[in-house]
Design a protein around this motif. Structure first.
Motif, PDB file in Angstrom:
ATOM      1  N   GLU A  22       0.988  -1.068  -0.318  1.00  9.82           N
ATOM      2  CA  GLU A  22       0.271   0.093   0.017  1.00  9.82           C
ATOM      3  C   GLU A  22       1.002   1.180   0.215  1.00  9.82           C
ATOM      4  O   GLU A  22       1.139   2.297  -0.565  1.00  9.82           O
ATOM      5  N   LYS A  23       1.952   1.491   0.753  1.00  7.98           N
ATOM      6  CA  LYS A  23       3.030   2.611   0.824  1.00  7.98           C
ATOM      7  C   LYS A  23       3.657   2.558  -0.729  1.00  7.98           C
ATOM      8  O   LYS A  23       3.361   3.680  -1.021  1.00  7.98           O
ATOM      9  N   SER A  24       3.708   0.635  -0.854  1.00 10.10           N
ATOM     10  CA  SER A  24       4.442   1.648  -2.742  1.00 10.10           C
ATOM     11  C   SER A  24       3.502   2.051  -3.329  1.00 10.10           C
ATOM     12  O   SER A  24       4.065   3.333  -4.320  1.00 10.10           O
ATOM     13  N   LEU A  25       2.419   1.708  -3.797  1.00  7.93           N
ATOM     14  CA  LEU A  25       1.213   1.774  -4.082  1.00  7.93           C
ATOM     15  C   LEU A  25       1.023   3.501  -3.889  1.00  7.93           C
ATOM     16  O   LEU A  25       0.851   4.347  -5.038  1.00  7.93           O
ATOM     17  N   GLY A  26       0.765   4.139  -3.138  1.00  8.95           N
ATOM     18  CA  GLY A  26       0.728   5.380  -2.504  1.00  8.95           C
ATOM     19  C   GLY A  26       2.354   6.553  -3.171  1.00  8.95           C
ATOM     20  O   GLY A  26       1.766   7.631  -3.789  1.00  8.95           O
ATOM     21  N   VAL A  49       3.878   5.141  -5.659  1.00 10.13           N
ATOM     22  CA  VAL A  49       3.945   5.235  -7.525  1.00 10.13           C
ATOM     23  C   VAL A  49       2.679   6.345  -8.394  1.00 10.13           C
ATOM     24  O   VAL A  49       3.173   6.927  -8.713  1.00 10.13           O
ATOM     25  N   ASP A  50       1.741   6.463  -7.076  1.00  6.49           N
ATOM     26  CA  ASP A  50       0.378   7.482  -6.696  1.00  6.49           C
ATOM     27  C   ASP A  50       1.196   9.162  -7.425  1.00  6.49           C
ATOM     28  O   ASP A  50       1.411  10.038  -7.870  1.00  6.49           O
ATOM     29  N   GLU A  51       1.797   9.130  -6.349  1.00  2.00           N
ATOM     30  CA  GLU A  51       2.736  10.547  -6.366  1.00  2.00           C
ATOM     31  C   GLU A  51       3.570  10.915  -6.834  1.00  2.00           C
ATOM     32  O   GLU A  51       3.653  12.425  -7.605  1.00  2.00           O
ATOM     33  N   MET A  52       4.188  10.052  -7.785  1.00  2.00           N
ATOM     34  CA  MET A  52       5.255  10.026  -8.354  1.00  2.00           C
ATOM     35  C   MET A  52       4.200  10.058 -10.240  1.00  2.00           C
ATOM     36  O   MET A  52       4.743  11.181 -11.309  1.00  2.00           O
ATOM     37  N   LEU A  53       3.309   9.710 -10.419  1.00  2.00           N
ATOM     38  CA  LEU A  53       2.619  10.180 -11.045  1.00  2.00           C
ATOM     39  C   LEU A  53       2.006  11.126 -11.613  1.00  2.00           C
ATOM     40  O   LEU A  53       1.450  11.747 -12.158  1.00  2.00           O
TER      41      LEU A  53
END
Length: 144
Positions: A23-27, A29-33
């Motif tokens: 979940e942290k990793s997805l967060g 990735v979301d911020e980078m995108l």
């Protein structure tokens, strides 16, 4: 019961740490995108040279295909048997080609003029050596 108790019952407790990290990793990735999407693509590409543009495109398409890989895995589909695997391999080959180009640019250049001067001065020249020894022996004879 609280909401956390309900979610803990939905999956085995052994994978809780893995899911939290995911979940942290997805967060992240979301911020980078979001950061990448905040600037228009044409505006971003205008600021970069062609090699940097290629790197950006490759990273973007690799990221997109990697996310699709994860999506397939979450849907119970084996991504190793899906065409996305070949696509990721194709992208990796292009990434390696771009890396080779970058490494060639960083490699030191040979100054042919300087190299030929080094070689010329390092080689033994028989005429110059004979003149040098004959001058030295002539000096020795004069002293005696």
């Amino acid at each position: 019961m609280s909401e956390d108790d309900n979610t803990m019952e939905d999956y085995p407790t052994e994978i809780h740490d893995y899911l939290t990290a995911f979940e942290k990793s997805l967060g992240s990735v979301d911020e980078m995108l979001k950061t990448m999407m905040s600037v228009s693509r044409t505006e971003l590409l205008q600021k970069l040279d062609p090699l940097e543009q290629a790197k950006l495109d490759l990273v973007s398409v690799y990221t997109l295909n990697s996310l699709f890989w994860v999506y397939l895995a979450t849907q119970g589909i084996n991504p190793k048997e899906h065409p996305v695997k070949q696509e990721l391999e194709r992208i990796r080959t292009y990434m390696n080609k771009v890396k080779e180009i970058t490494d060639k640019k960083k490699a030191s250049k040979l100054d042919k003029g300087a190299a030929s001067r080094f070689v010329k001065n390092a080689l033994w020249e028989p005429n110059a050596e004979n003149e040098h020894t004959s001058k030295a022996s002539a000096k020795g004879k004069k002293r005696q």
